[in-house]
Enzyme design. Sequence first.
Site, mmCIF file in Angstrom:
data_model
loop_
_atom_site.group_PDB
_atom_site.id
_atom_site.type_symbol
_atom_site.label_atom_id
_atom_site.label_comp_id
_atom_site.label_asym_id
_atom_site.label_seq_id
_atom_site.Cartn_x
_atom_site.Cartn_y
_atom_site.Cartn_z
ATOM 1 N N HIS A 184 36.167 30.741 39.014
ATOM 2 C CA HIS A 184 37.082 31.819 38.619
ATOM 3 C C HIS A 184 38.532 31.374 38.803
ATOM 4 C CE1 HIS A 184 33.489 34.375 39.001
ATOM 5 N NE2 HIS A 184 34.121 35.206 38.186
ATOM 6 N N LYS B 255 41.440 35.122 42.378
ATOM 7 C CA LYS B 255 40.257 35.875 42.848
ATOM 8 C C LYS B 255 40.159 35.812 44.370
ATOM 9 C CE LYS B 255 35.359 36.719 42.009
ATOM 10 N NZ LYS B 255 35.549 38.188 42.006
HETATM 11 N N1 LIG Z 1 32.095 43.978 37.502
HETATM 12 C C1 LIG Z 1 32.783 43.300 36.578
HETATM 13 O O1 LIG Z 1 32.360 43.155 35.403
HETATM 14 C C2 LIG Z 1 34.097 42.715 36.949
HETATM 15 C C3 LIG Z 1 34.583 42.914 38.201
HETATM 16 N N2 LIG Z 1 35.813 42.482 38.563
HETATM 17 C C4 LIG Z 1 36.267 42.869 39.894
HETATM 18 O O2 LIG Z 1 37.247 43.889 39.751
HETATM 19 C C5 LIG Z 1 38.150 43.844 40.845
HETATM 20 C C6 LIG Z 1 39.585 43.792 40.335
HETATM 21 O O3 LIG Z 1 39.797 42.585 39.645
HETATM 22 P P1 LIG Z 1 41.203 42.262 38.945
HETATM 23 O O4 LIG Z 1 41.543 43.322 37.950
HETATM 24 O O5 LIG Z 1 41.120 40.861 38.489
HETATM 25 O O6 LIG Z 1 42.183 42.366 40.214
HETATM 26 P P2 LIG Z 1 43.722 42.784 40.265
HETATM 27 O O7 LIG Z 1 44.194 42.404 41.609
HETATM 28 O O8 LIG Z 1 44.419 42.275 39.046
HETATM 29 O O9 LIG Z 1 43.677 44.373 40.139
HETATM 30 C C7 LIG Z 1 43.244 45.223 41.164
HETATM 31 C C8 LIG Z 1 44.031 46.493 41.052
HETATM 32 O O10 LIG Z 1 43.585 47.420 42.049
HETATM 33 C C9 LIG Z 1 44.700 47.834 42.839
HETATM 34 N N3 LIG Z 1 44.316 48.072 44.243
HETATM 35 C C10 LIG Z 1 43.877 47.154 45.123
HETATM 36 N N4 LIG Z 1 43.673 47.716 46.331
HETATM 37 C C11 LIG Z 1 43.997 49.010 46.182
HETATM 38 C C12 LIG Z 1 44.018 50.098 47.077
HETATM 39 N N5 LIG Z 1 43.612 49.971 48.353
HETATM 40 N N6 LIG Z 1 44.409 51.308 46.595
HETATM 41 C C13 LIG Z 1 44.765 51.440 45.295
HETATM 42 N N7 LIG Z 1 44.791 50.430 44.408
HETATM 43 C C14 LIG Z 1 44.412 49.241 44.858
HETATM 44 C C15 LIG Z 1 45.684 46.681 42.766
HETATM 45 O O11 LIG Z 1 46.971 47.105 43.097
HETATM 46 P P3 LIG Z 1 47.966 46.039 43.798
HETATM 47 O O12 LIG Z 1 48.190 44.985 42.775
HETATM 48 O O13 LIG Z 1 49.160 46.860 44.119
HETATM 49 O O14 LIG Z 1 47.237 45.519 45.007
HETATM 50 C C16 LIG Z 1 45.525 46.264 41.305
HETATM 51 O O15 LIG Z 1 46.275 47.077 40.441
HETATM 52 C C17 LIG Z 1 37.735 42.629 41.685
HETATM 53 O O16 LIG Z 1 36.891 43.071 42.733
HETATM 54 C C18 LIG Z 1 36.933 41.783 40.695
HETATM 55 O O17 LIG Z 1 36.020 40.929 41.286
HETATM 56 C C19 LIG Z 1 36.627 41.824 37.699
HETATM 57 C C20 LIG Z 1 36.201 41.568 36.412
HETATM 58 C C21 LIG Z 1 34.891 42.004 35.929
HETATM 59 O O1 LIG Z 2 37.404 38.683 39.797
HETATM 60 C C1 LIG Z 2 37.090 38.409 38.609
HETATM 61 O O2 LIG Z 2 37.917 38.005 37.794
HETATM 62 C C2 LIG Z 2 35.703 38.633 38.196
HETATM 63 N N1 LIG Z 2 34.917 39.213 39.039
HETATM 64 C C3 LIG Z 2 33.556 39.547 38.835
HETATM 65 C C4 LIG Z 2 32.702 38.808 39.842
HETATM 66 O O3 LIG Z 2 33.055 38.775 41.033
HETATM 67 O O4 LIG Z 2 31.665 38.270 39.452
HETATM 68 C C5 LIG Z 2 33.115 39.412 37.406
HETATM 69 C C6 LIG Z 2 33.777 38.351 36.600
HETATM 70 O O5 LIG Z 2 33.122 37.145 36.807
HETATM 71 C C7 LIG Z 2 35.275 38.252 36.839
#
Ligand SMILES: NC(=O)C1=CN([C@@H]2O[C@H](COP(=O)(O)OP(=O)(O)OC[C@H]3O[C@@H](n4cnc5c(N)ncnc54)[C@H](OP(=O)(O)O)[C@@H]3O)[C@@H](O)[C@H]2O)C=CC1
Ligand SMILES: O=C(O)C1=N[C@H](C(=O)O)C[C@H](O)C1
Length: 268
Positions: A154, A158
Amino acid sequence: MRLIVAGASGRMGRALIRAVAETEGAELAGALERPGSEHLGRDAGELAGAGPLGVAVTDDALPLVAAADGLLDFTAPDATVALAELAAQARIVHVIGTTGFASAHVAAIEAAARHAVVIRSGNMSLGVNLLAALVRQAAKALGPDWDIEILEMHHRAKVDAPSGTALLLGQAAAEGRDVSLAEQSVRVRDGHTGPRAEGAIGFATLRGGSVVGDHTVILAGAGERVELSHRAEDRMIFARGAVKAALWGFRRKPGHYGMADVLGLHEG
Ligand SMILES: NC(=O)C1=CN([C@@H]2O[C@H](COP(=O)(O)OP(=O)(O)OC[C@H]3O[C@@H](n4cnc5c(N)ncnc54)[C@H](OP(=O)(O)O)[C@@H]3O)[C@@H](O)[C@H]2O)C=CC1
Ligand SMILES: O=C(O)C1=N[C@H](C(=O)O)C[C@H](O)C1
């Protein structure tokens, strides 16, 4: 269906806003960010590159949750647990893409799922969920003489490892073998490790650059190897899966569901 996007300014939050905007039957009902975020007050559509949607980013979850049908949540474990309690009180669908949970987080989410529909998956794409079904089948067919290793890569930002997807694929492999992943998984190797433990399901993690998400499950036998891979090229695959999950969960009975339920991928 009126949907809120949590973590609206995040990588996934922006993709989710675009996915809601492009989906018939879905409407953006709110965009949440943490208190103090520089994005509070901005138009969520403009933030996401979808054009103005007339929804301002806010840190006040309560009034949004009271007026919506569902919540799309790709944030962080503590934030997700707090949102799960609110979503359960309001009986709205909670789609959880967040990864990196400890067992206490999962227990809190399971408690919330007694009152509302929770759909949670470490990967919301069709391809990865199909891959999980193939891994289950391969692990079952090839048996315990074949060693299973899961490799993931990734982007550099991450924060959790192994990825939620790697753990989901490990779980599929364990189910195929009829063993417990918790008992068989080897998540780190370093130093003089000794030979590979029999029946282990190993994980290896790479981080770098802008990689959206690469996963390979390697089944290594004597003299041959099977490799099953998925490469994500665009976060919209996860976002569209999350919106699909929310629509599927609307008016369903409370419970803790996964993407295999949404996609009808449960097989024998
Ligand atoms: N299941 C799936 O298909 C996928 C899952 N994911 C997962 O999604 C999650 C987010 O990924 P990603 O978008 O890349 O991460 P980012 O860090 O880009 O986004 C996370 C967002 O959540 C906010 N956030 C974090 N902590 C808090 C809190 N305590 N209260 C309120 N808001 C909060 C962050 O704000 P701030 O920036 O201010 O901290 C940010 O806007 C990860 O756990 C990732 O692994 C990602 C892609 C696909
Ligand atoms: O954090 C990410 O970016 C992603 N998180 C998910 C994971 O933990 O598997 C899904 C995807 O691979 C992207």
